[in-house]
Write a protein that holds these residues in place. Sequence first.
Motif, PDB file in Angstrom:
ATOM      1  N   TRP A  44       0.810  -1.202   0.000  1.00 32.97           N
ATOM      2  CA  TRP A  44       0.000   0.000   0.000  1.00 32.97           C
ATOM      3  C   TRP A  44       0.851   1.262   0.000  1.00 32.97           C
ATOM      4  CZ3 TRP A  44      -0.902  -2.855   4.916  1.00 32.97           C
ATOM      5  CH2 TRP A  44      -1.654  -4.015   4.698  1.00 32.97           C
ATOM      6  N   TYR A  45       0.314   2.306  -0.568  1.00 39.27           N
ATOM      7  CA  TYR A  45       0.993   3.607  -0.559  1.00 39.27           C
ATOM      8  C   TYR A  45      -0.038   4.702  -0.815  1.00 39.27           C
ATOM      9  CZ  TYR A  45       0.630   3.873  -5.677  1.00 39.27           C
ATOM     10  OH  TYR A  45       0.160   3.952  -6.963  1.00 39.27           O
ATOM     11  N   TYR A  46       0.400   5.938  -0.575  1.00 39.50           N
ATOM     12  CA  TYR A  46      -0.366   7.090  -1.036  1.00 39.50           C
ATOM     13  C   TYR A  46       0.630   8.142  -1.492  1.00 39.50           C
ATOM     14  CZ  TYR A  46       0.579   9.245   3.579  1.00 39.50           C
ATOM     15  OH  TYR A  46       1.180   9.758   4.698  1.00 39.50           O
ATOM     16  N   VAL A  47       0.167   9.103  -2.256  1.00 41.08           N
ATOM     17  CA  VAL A  47       1.009  10.186  -2.783  1.00 41.08           C
ATOM     18  C   VAL A  47       0.701  11.453  -1.999  1.00 41.08           C
ATOM     19  CG1 VAL A  47       1.479  11.627  -4.810  1.00 41.08           C
ATOM     20  CG2 VAL A  47       1.159   9.149  -5.057  1.00 41.08           C
ATOM     21  N   TYR A  48       1.742  12.219  -1.662  1.00 41.57           N
ATOM     22  CA  TYR A  48       1.519  13.426  -0.865  1.00 41.57           C
ATOM     23  C   TYR A  48       2.446  14.557  -1.306  1.00 41.57           C
ATOM     24  CZ  TYR A  48       5.641  12.073   1.971  1.00 41.57           C
ATOM     25  OH  TYR A  48       6.902  11.752   2.405  1.00 41.57           O
ATOM     26  N   ASN A  49       2.143  15.754  -0.782  1.00 41.88           N
ATOM     27  CA  ASN A  49       2.847  16.992  -1.114  1.00 41.88           C
ATOM     28  C   ASN A  49       2.759  17.317  -2.607  1.00 41.88           C
ATOM     29  OD1 ASN A  49       4.275  19.256  -0.045  1.00 41.88           O
ATOM     30  ND2 ASN A  49       6.125  18.515  -1.049  1.00 41.88           N
ATOM     31  N   ALA A  50       1.604  17.036  -3.198  1.00 42.16           N
ATOM     32  CA  ALA A  50       1.351  17.372  -4.597  1.00 42.16           C
ATOM     33  C   ALA A  50       0.293  18.472  -4.646  1.00 42.16           C
ATOM     34  CB  ALA A  50       0.879  16.148  -5.365  1.00 42.16           C
ATOM     35  N   LEU A  51       0.578  19.547  -5.349  1.00 41.38           N
ATOM     36  CA  LEU A  51      -0.366  20.655  -5.451  1.00 41.38           C
ATOM     37  C   LEU A  51      -1.657  20.207  -6.126  1.00 41.38           C
ATOM     38  CD1 LEU A  51      -1.123  23.612  -5.132  1.00 41.38           C
ATOM     39  CD2 LEU A  51       0.158  24.111  -7.243  1.00 41.38           C
ATOM     40  N   SER A  52      -1.561  19.314  -7.105  1.00 45.74           N
ATOM     41  CA  SER A  52      -2.755  18.846  -7.805  1.00 45.74           C
ATOM     42  C   SER A  52      -3.689  18.062  -6.895  1.00 45.74           C
ATOM     43  CB  SER A  52      -2.352  17.960  -8.993  1.00 45.74           C
ATOM     44  OG  SER A  52      -1.576  16.854  -8.561  1.00 45.74           O
ATOM     45  N   GLU A  53      -3.189  17.589  -5.758  1.00 45.37           N
ATOM     46  CA  GLU A  53      -4.017  16.848  -4.814  1.00 45.37           C
ATOM     47  C   GLU A  53      -4.413  17.693  -3.611  1.00 45.37           C
ATOM     48  OE1 GLU A  53      -5.276  14.305  -5.741  1.00 45.37           O
ATOM     49  OE2 GLU A  53      -3.966  13.567  -7.328  1.00 45.37           O
ATOM     50  N   LEU A  54      -4.158  19.002  -3.660  1.00 45.04           N
ATOM     51  CA  LEU A  54      -4.599  19.904  -2.604  1.00 45.04           C
ATOM     52  C   LEU A  54      -6.052  20.247  -2.903  1.00 45.04           C
ATOM     53  CD1 LEU A  54      -2.499  22.946  -1.285  1.00 45.04           C
ATOM     54  CD2 LEU A  54      -4.903  22.524  -0.802  1.00 45.04           C
ATOM     55  N   ASP A  55      -6.963  19.414  -2.387  1.00 43.89           N
ATOM     56  CA  ASP A  55      -8.357  19.490  -2.813  1.00 43.89           C
ATOM     57  C   ASP A  55      -9.347  19.488  -1.662  1.00 43.89           C
ATOM     58  OD1 ASP A  55      -8.010  16.923  -1.950  1.00 43.89           O
ATOM     59  OD2 ASP A  55      -8.520  15.956  -3.852  1.00 43.89           O
ATOM     60  N   ALA A  56      -8.878  19.816  -0.452  1.00 40.69           N
ATOM     61  CA  ALA A  56      -9.791  19.818   0.692  1.00 40.69           C
ATOM     62  C   ALA A  56      -9.339  20.854   1.710  1.00 40.69           C
ATOM     63  CB  ALA A  56      -9.837  18.432   1.339  1.00 40.69           C
ATOM     64  N   PRO A  57     -10.272  21.471   2.428  1.00 39.32           N
ATOM     65  CA  PRO A  57      -9.889  22.416   3.477  1.00 39.32           C
ATOM     66  C   PRO A  57      -8.991  21.738   4.512  1.00 39.32           C
ATOM     67  CG  PRO A  57     -12.235  22.535   3.040  1.00 39.32           C
ATOM     68  CD  PRO A  57     -11.733  21.354   2.290  1.00 39.32           C
ATOM     69  N   GLY A  58      -7.978  22.480   4.966  1.00 36.98           N
ATOM     70  CA  GLY A  58      -7.046  21.940   5.950  1.00 36.98           C
ATOM     71  C   GLY A  58      -5.823  21.307   5.346  1.00 36.98           C
ATOM     72  N   GLU A  59      -5.743  21.222   4.022  1.00 34.36           N
ATOM     73  CA  GLU A  59      -4.566  20.645   3.367  1.00 34.36           C
ATOM     74  C   GLU A  59      -3.600  21.746   2.937  1.00 34.36           C
ATOM     75  OE1 GLU A  59      -5.817  16.348   1.508  1.00 34.36           O
ATOM     76  OE2 GLU A  59      -5.769  18.067   0.146  1.00 34.36           O
ATOM     77  N   TRP A  60      -2.337  21.361   2.809  1.00 33.35           N
ATOM     78  CA  TRP A  60      -1.304  22.283   2.354  1.00 33.35           C
ATOM     79  C   TRP A  60      -0.218  21.484   1.663  1.00 33.35           C
ATOM     80  CZ3 TRP A  60       3.880  22.595   4.257  1.00 33.35           C
ATOM     81  CH2 TRP A  60       4.185  21.659   5.251  1.00 33.35           C
ATOM     82  N   CYS A  61       0.640  22.157   0.939  1.00 31.16           N
ATOM     83  CA  CYS A  61       1.822  21.529   0.362  1.00 31.16           C
ATOM     84  C   CYS A  61       2.880  22.596   0.141  1.00 31.16           C
ATOM     85  CB  CYS A  61       1.512  20.778  -0.929  1.00 31.16           C
ATOM     86  SG  CYS A  61       1.068  21.837  -2.330  1.00 31.16           S
TER      87      CYS A  61
END
Length: 892
Positions: A258-275
Amino acid sequence: MRRFLSIMSLMSFTALHSRTLHVSVAGDDGGDGSSSRPLASLVRARDVARGLRKSGEVSSNERIIIELGRGTYRLSSHLELGAEDSFTEYKGVGAVVSGGIELRGFKGLDAQSVKIPLDRVAAKSIKELDLSALGIKDYGKPSGGWGNNNRDFGELFYKNVPMGISRWPNGDELVAVAEPLGETAHAIHGNKGCREGVFRYDGDRASRWVAEPDAWCHGWWFWDWADQRQKIQSIDVASKTIALTPPHHTFGYRKGQWYYVYNALSELDAPGEWCLDTTSGKLYFWPPEGLEDGDVVYSISRHLVLAKDCRDVRFSGIVFEHCRNTAAVVHGGSGVVFAGCTFRNTGTDAVSLGGGSDHVVRGCDMYQLGSGGVSAWGGDRKTLTKCNHLIENCHIHHYARWTRILTAAVDMNGCGVRIANNLIHDAPHMAIKFTGNDHLIENNEIHSVCYETNDAGAIYSGRNWTFGGTVVRNNYLHHITGFQGRGCVGIYMDDSMSQIHVYGNLFFDVCAAMFIGGGRSHLVEGNVFVDCRPALHIDARGLGWSKPSIDSDMKESYRAMPVDSELWKSRFPYLQGLLDDEPGAPKYNIVRSNVFWGGKWDRIEAKARPYQTLEDNVILPGPFNGQIDFQLGSDSPIWKSCPKLKRIELESIGLHPGADRASWPVVHEIRPRGTEKVKKTQAEQLAQLALKTAKAVKVAMDEKQRQGLWEGTWRPAELDGFEMLALEEGVKAEPVELKSIAYLFHDGSQLYALVSSKIAASTAVPDAGQAKWGGTDAVELAFRHGGKDSPIVIYRGFINGDFMGSDEAGAKADQVASSIKGAHFKVLSRDSGRWDAMISIPLSNFGYGSLFGKDIPFAIAVRKTVGNQWVFWKGGPHTTWNVDKTGFLRFE
């Protein structure tokens, strides 16, 4: 003894005269530290204190109290203390020491300058800020994981709450590695994978990340207990391939992990997120609410306090927050005390006590921690000299935000650490981890931990015969049930860990409450187990699958200690002659005078049972009645049945009020069981399989149709739109080469299972043989009939056409007979290295009344004698029929 030691500690600090220096957020570092001319910073106060001692105005053993006024004191780098700063107290009520900087000047996102696909709503909501324009150049890396806890990445906090870094999928969900593509193949325990971090992905989501300058993957790449964060090096959309930046993960990579991708601007899609784009210094943030000055803080300093070789230094009543690594680090010295402090919003641990002696962490609150609470080591194992570090009356909760695995609220190492009266809860992995000798774990309350994994223990140690002498007494462990309530461990003595004394503890609703994984000379006595499943586990792994570790690192660590010295002979006689006394055997364990009520008493491996001494244990009849009052009355007959049982001092367990308690009263809640989201492996996606209605299926298939069934290009027309169930995991959840497939459906009165099994690469007709489970090719279905605590009934159809039920999972003979009544099995074909079969079971046999809308625990597996294969819908390690670790059917 505890009160005596506490009083002595207080007397040693306050007996001599003291001098006070005042610090205020409105002060001036040009002041003299008086109440009328206070200083402005901790660093300046430290330097003034040093000057007073150097000039002789204050004697070397006189106390200096540095009193911090209310407000926030910001550090761009840590406060460094040395031996010359001994006999100093930093005292504050309402004082906050922060390693962060307030961020101001956010503006709306310049979408035109961003060449990355963005959600339209997100683009209007995201704010951006150029950190480099503020002079912030050091961002660190969002790395970490197995073997790497040296974190330096800055984080964002909004109204004192850590914000989540942008990720896909959102929440707690994960995606599966479709196929590892590294050049160097390797296998661990038969699990095949590769060395290099190159893998194929499913779907098209990764096309969004091609232009991302600083996207990372966080994966559990080979084992679910060994994660690692790695930067994406490249993405090939045409071949659907992701390559990770070396160095590669210690254990490599394998399919289905299992994995997930993070710190991607294209996935900044919800309140409370940042990158953060660390190449340009651009920070992007979607605030949960409006932005006001002071709302947003970015951590700058790695640590807040670094004390080396200090003696009698005390911090009291101070809040420490916003650092990239451990807040307070102590090296050597003696008598460094943190009393009534609060540690929050750290990058890793709250406090590290490294070496030295008599350091104390008392009455502190610790939460929203990137890793754990207190890491403590010291003393000398070879001479059994105790360090006497103490962690007492602390509330440690909601930790391991960043470092999810092998992170403990308290990590004890060396010799002679004591932890007492702490409250520990809400963590994805363990509560207490220890290595070394002669530790004391007492009067602690632990609950709601290990909720993100099942191979974990609330109190854990392992893989060393010489870690003897630790005592675990008078603790309360409760509501510890593992990932999705599927099971974990209370006290976990892993991989032949030996010789601890566990007594006077209360276990309630704990899976595998006392777990002895092949170890020796444990004494388990006077404990009360209520509604545990099981209360006691003992296995003989050292005689089986873990024997290679016995013959290698276990013997190596044994020989590294002076086990033949007179000191060790007298303290640990169990170690004498161990290597000549079946070292892999779980010998000399004593389990006596324990009380068990509800759940399951023991799970002792047959090979281990002859070595155990079980005596005077009381097993109360019937299920636990739900009354949460565990104190036995003086008139209880248990005292006669269990003469060596002593009263558990429940009133002495957990937190207590006092001058050094950071907050009071303390409120905490039990984490609901099984609320974690399911990981998106293929098997997990199918773990909730919806059964639709279908007409009778044409079972006659020619060779071309069967081949198409296997290739996914043909299926019976009546099953169009139905899920294909893939059986492609082995005993240890490893991928198998020869898979099976199944379709499950119903017609309102019968449940049908159409199963097609490839059993050999050749075209030979498989041998039918005589029906014998394990010795003949067969398909097995298992269901829990009639509700949560109802029996598991097993149906087995064999390649020769025989069909039978089994009571192997604990169902009674009459229950099996009634459940299999009216059920049928037919072999449809048997040639060309595969066989196909159909099972039908009357829905009325399940005993639920109406099945519709209910989740029916279910498992399916195929036995293939060629290659000695057991093929699961969802692999183990567990039995083929263990429906509680497999999945559910839902009838629609």
